[in-house]
Write a protein that holds these residues in place. Structure first.
Motif, PDB file in Angstrom:
ATOM      1  N   PHE A  24       0.783  -1.229  -0.072  1.00 46.93           N
ATOM      2  CA  PHE A  24      -0.021   0.045  -0.017  1.00 46.93           C
ATOM      3  C   PHE A  24       0.916   1.215   0.076  1.00 46.93           C
ATOM      4  O   PHE A  24       1.984   1.234   0.051  1.00 46.93           O
ATOM      5  CB  PHE A  24      -1.062   0.096   1.273  1.00 46.93           C
ATOM      6  N   ASP A  25       0.356   2.325  -0.154  1.00 42.66           N
ATOM      7  CA  ASP A  25       0.707   3.678  -0.274  1.00 42.66           C
ATOM      8  C   ASP A  25       0.747   4.330   1.008  1.00 42.66           C
ATOM      9  O   ASP A  25      -0.234   4.770   1.330  1.00 42.66           O
ATOM     10  CB  ASP A  25       0.337   4.406  -1.533  1.00 42.66           C
ATOM     11  N   LEU A  26       1.738   4.669   1.758  1.00 42.77           N
ATOM     12  CA  LEU A  26       1.726   5.088   2.973  1.00 42.77           C
ATOM     13  C   LEU A  26       1.256   6.392   2.882  1.00 42.77           C
ATOM     14  O   LEU A  26       0.359   7.016   3.909  1.00 42.77           O
ATOM     15  CB  LEU A  26       2.803   5.042   3.989  1.00 42.77           C
ATOM     16  N   TYR A  37       0.020  15.505   7.786  1.00 44.14           N
ATOM     17  CA  TYR A  37       1.545  15.794   7.984  1.00 44.14           C
ATOM     18  C   TYR A  37       2.466  14.775   7.993  1.00 44.14           C
ATOM     19  O   TYR A  37       3.565  15.047   8.125  1.00 44.14           O
ATOM     20  CB  TYR A  37       1.408  16.741   9.483  1.00 44.14           C
ATOM     21  N   CYS A  38       1.906  13.604   7.968  1.00 49.89           N
ATOM     22  CA  CYS A  38       2.999  12.441   8.139  1.00 49.89           C
ATOM     23  C   CYS A  38       3.497  12.137   6.576  1.00 49.89           C
ATOM     24  O   CYS A  38       4.059  11.215   6.413  1.00 49.89           O
ATOM     25  CB  CYS A  38       2.113  11.262   8.710  1.00 49.89           C
ATOM     26  N   ARG A  39       2.909  12.861   5.834  1.00 50.50           N
ATOM     27  CA  ARG A  39       3.232  12.287   4.143  1.00 50.50           C
ATOM     28  C   ARG A  39       4.605  12.822   4.032  1.00 50.50           C
ATOM     29  O   ARG A  39       5.103  13.881   4.621  1.00 50.50           O
ATOM     30  CB  ARG A  39       2.457  13.473   3.168  1.00 50.50           C
ATOM     31  N   GLY A  40       5.351  11.928   3.289  1.00 52.38           N
ATOM     32  CA  GLY A  40       6.822  12.137   2.903  1.00 52.38           C
ATOM     33  C   GLY A  40       7.658  12.249   3.940  1.00 52.38           C
ATOM     34  O   GLY A  40       9.171  12.237   3.820  1.00 52.38           O
ATOM     35  N   LYS A  41       7.567  11.475   5.033  1.00 52.91           N
ATOM     36  CA  LYS A  41       8.283  11.153   6.070  1.00 52.91           C
ATOM     37  C   LYS A  41       8.750   9.797   6.203  1.00 52.91           C
ATOM     38  O   LYS A  41       9.766   9.574   6.946  1.00 52.91           O
ATOM     39  CB  LYS A  41       7.540  11.330   7.563  1.00 52.91           C
ATOM     40  N   LEU A  42       8.126   8.731   5.633  1.00 55.35           N
ATOM     41  CA  LEU A  42       8.793   7.494   5.610  1.00 55.35           C
ATOM     42  C   LEU A  42       8.511   7.062   4.017  1.00 55.35           C
ATOM     43  O   LEU A  42       7.611   6.839   3.354  1.00 55.35           O
ATOM     44  CB  LEU A  42       7.570   6.569   6.389  1.00 55.35           C
ATOM     45  N   LEU A  43       9.995   6.846   3.633  1.00 57.99           N
ATOM     46  CA  LEU A  43      10.229   6.695   2.049  1.00 57.99           C
ATOM     47  C   LEU A  43      10.429   5.240   1.819  1.00 57.99           C
ATOM     48  O   LEU A  43      11.382   4.707   2.760  1.00 57.99           O
ATOM     49  CB  LEU A  43      11.304   7.776   1.512  1.00 57.99           C
ATOM     50  N   ARG A  44      10.241   4.869   0.690  1.00 60.06           N
ATOM     51  CA  ARG A  44      10.561   3.547   0.114  1.00 60.06           C
ATOM     52  C   ARG A  44      11.726   3.666  -0.896  1.00 60.06           C
ATOM     53  O   ARG A  44      12.638   2.794  -1.032  1.00 60.06           O
ATOM     54  CB  ARG A  44       9.553   2.836  -0.695  1.00 60.06           C
ATOM     55  N   PRO A  99       5.219   6.875  12.416  1.00 62.66           N
ATOM     56  CA  PRO A  99       5.199   5.390  12.572  1.00 62.66           C
ATOM     57  C   PRO A  99       3.969   5.241  13.550  1.00 62.66           C
ATOM     58  O   PRO A  99       3.318   3.993  13.181  1.00 62.66           O
ATOM     59  CB  PRO A  99       6.273   5.167  13.072  1.00 62.66           C
ATOM     60  N   CYS A 100       3.871   5.752  14.697  1.00 58.02           N
ATOM     61  CA  CYS A 100       2.630   5.488  15.474  1.00 58.02           C
ATOM     62  C   CYS A 100       1.118   5.899  14.697  1.00 58.02           C
ATOM     63  O   CYS A 100       0.320   5.197  14.940  1.00 58.02           O
ATOM     64  CB  CYS A 100       2.733   6.472  16.660  1.00 58.02           C
ATOM     65  N   VAL A 101       1.062   6.783  13.901  1.00 59.20           N
ATOM     66  CA  VAL A 101       0.052   6.914  13.224  1.00 59.20           C
ATOM     67  C   VAL A 101      -0.306   5.524  12.351  1.00 59.20           C
ATOM     68  O   VAL A 101      -1.621   5.138  12.208  1.00 59.20           O
ATOM     69  CB  VAL A 101       0.100   7.914  12.331  1.00 59.20           C
ATOM     70  N   HIS A 102       0.840   5.027  11.720  1.00 55.78           N
ATOM     71  CA  HIS A 102       0.515   3.835  10.868  1.00 55.78           C
ATOM     72  C   HIS A 102       0.356   2.748  11.700  1.00 55.78           C
ATOM     73  O   HIS A 102      -0.536   1.620  11.603  1.00 55.78           O
ATOM     74  CB  HIS A 102       1.731   3.564   9.900  1.00 55.78           C
TER      75      HIS A 102
END
Length: 261
Positions: A24-26, A37-44, A99-102
């Motif tokens: 999935f797309d985080l 605001y969590c967008r762009g913080k965890l990258l693949r 990470p906590c949000v996800h």
């Protein structure tokens, strides 16, 4: 919930918060949510901008000192302890908030062990911007256990290294972690339910962790009360950010009067 390859989330098994497919797309999961605001913080994959540093390399004195020296260029002549603390505030905010949000809102586990991720920093100032993951996400059947793994497998060894090489008290660094952890867990509880984050709050508040070890964050966030009766959270240990030029204090959250400006 189940996720398809595009990141679309749909209910398919009747169990709220469970994601059966890890593809999935985080960013898509949060882009129209209260946690955008969590967008762009965890990258693949790397964005091609910024410097990428394996997080495990930060345990080496030379690497850590180079990063802190670059960041210190923003605050010439300032207290190095305050510089280090401020840098970790950025680092630990990224490591805890998204990470906590996800984990707790979506039940998505993330490969965030110290040897599994790199930190993407601003090319000039080395200010932390995002994490680059080297492994795939997975279903988080027990979000509390996954958060515990993050604290033991990433935060703890990094705190030990920073305290040793940068001469900053471990308690200050753990309080930096606790401040963001307390904030985001309460935000998730407000948007969803307290039951959803109870295991996370226990890791923050209980004196002993599930493995029997002393909790280094216990008592770091205290509830204070204004004269009008309104409750608010206050740190136990000051993060020292008020010593940096151009950086505001933490307001009522700061335990030091000078830091409340």
């Amino acid at each position: 919930m189940a996720g398809d390859a595009s990141g679309e989330v749909s209910t398919s098994n009747g169990k709220e918060g469970f994601i059966a497919n890890p593809a999935f797309d985080l960013d898509r999961l949060v882009e129209k949510s209260p946690f955008s605001y969590c967008r762009g913080k965890l990258l693949r994959t790397s964005t091609g901008s910024g410097s990428v540093i394996p997080c495990s390399d930060l345990r080496e004195a030379a690497t850590l000192n180079d990063v802190i020296s670059r960041y210190a260029s923003k605050f010439p002549g300032s207290d190095r302890r305050a510089v280090v603390s401020m840098w970790t505030l950025y680092y630990f905010s990224i490591l805890t908030v998204a990470p906590c949000v996800h984990l707790f809102a979506h039940r998505i586990g993330l490969p965030l062990g110290l040897s599994q991720v790199s930190i993407v920093c601003n090319e000039d100032t080395a200010e932390p911007e995002a994490f680059l993951m080297t492994a795939d996400t997975f279903t988080a059947a027990d979000p509390g256990a996954e958060l515990h793994n993050l604290l033991l497998g990433h935060v703890e060894p990094l705190v030990e290294a920073i305290a040793a090489h940068a001469v900053v008290a471990p308690k200050l660094l753990w309080n930096n972690v606790a401040a963001y952890l307390a904030w985001i867990l309460k935000e998730i509880a407000y948007k969803h339910s307290r039951e959803r984050v109870e295991d996370g709050l226990a890791l923050l508040d209980e004196p002993i962790w599930p493995d029997g070890r002393r909790n280094p964050m216990h008592g770091m966030i205290r509830i204070a009360r204004q004269q009008c009766g309104l409750e608010f959270s206050r740190r136990k240990i000051c993060c020292l950010r008020y010593n940096l030029p151009g950086v505001g204090g933490c307001g009522e959250a700061c335990p030091v009067p000078d830091g409340r400006q």
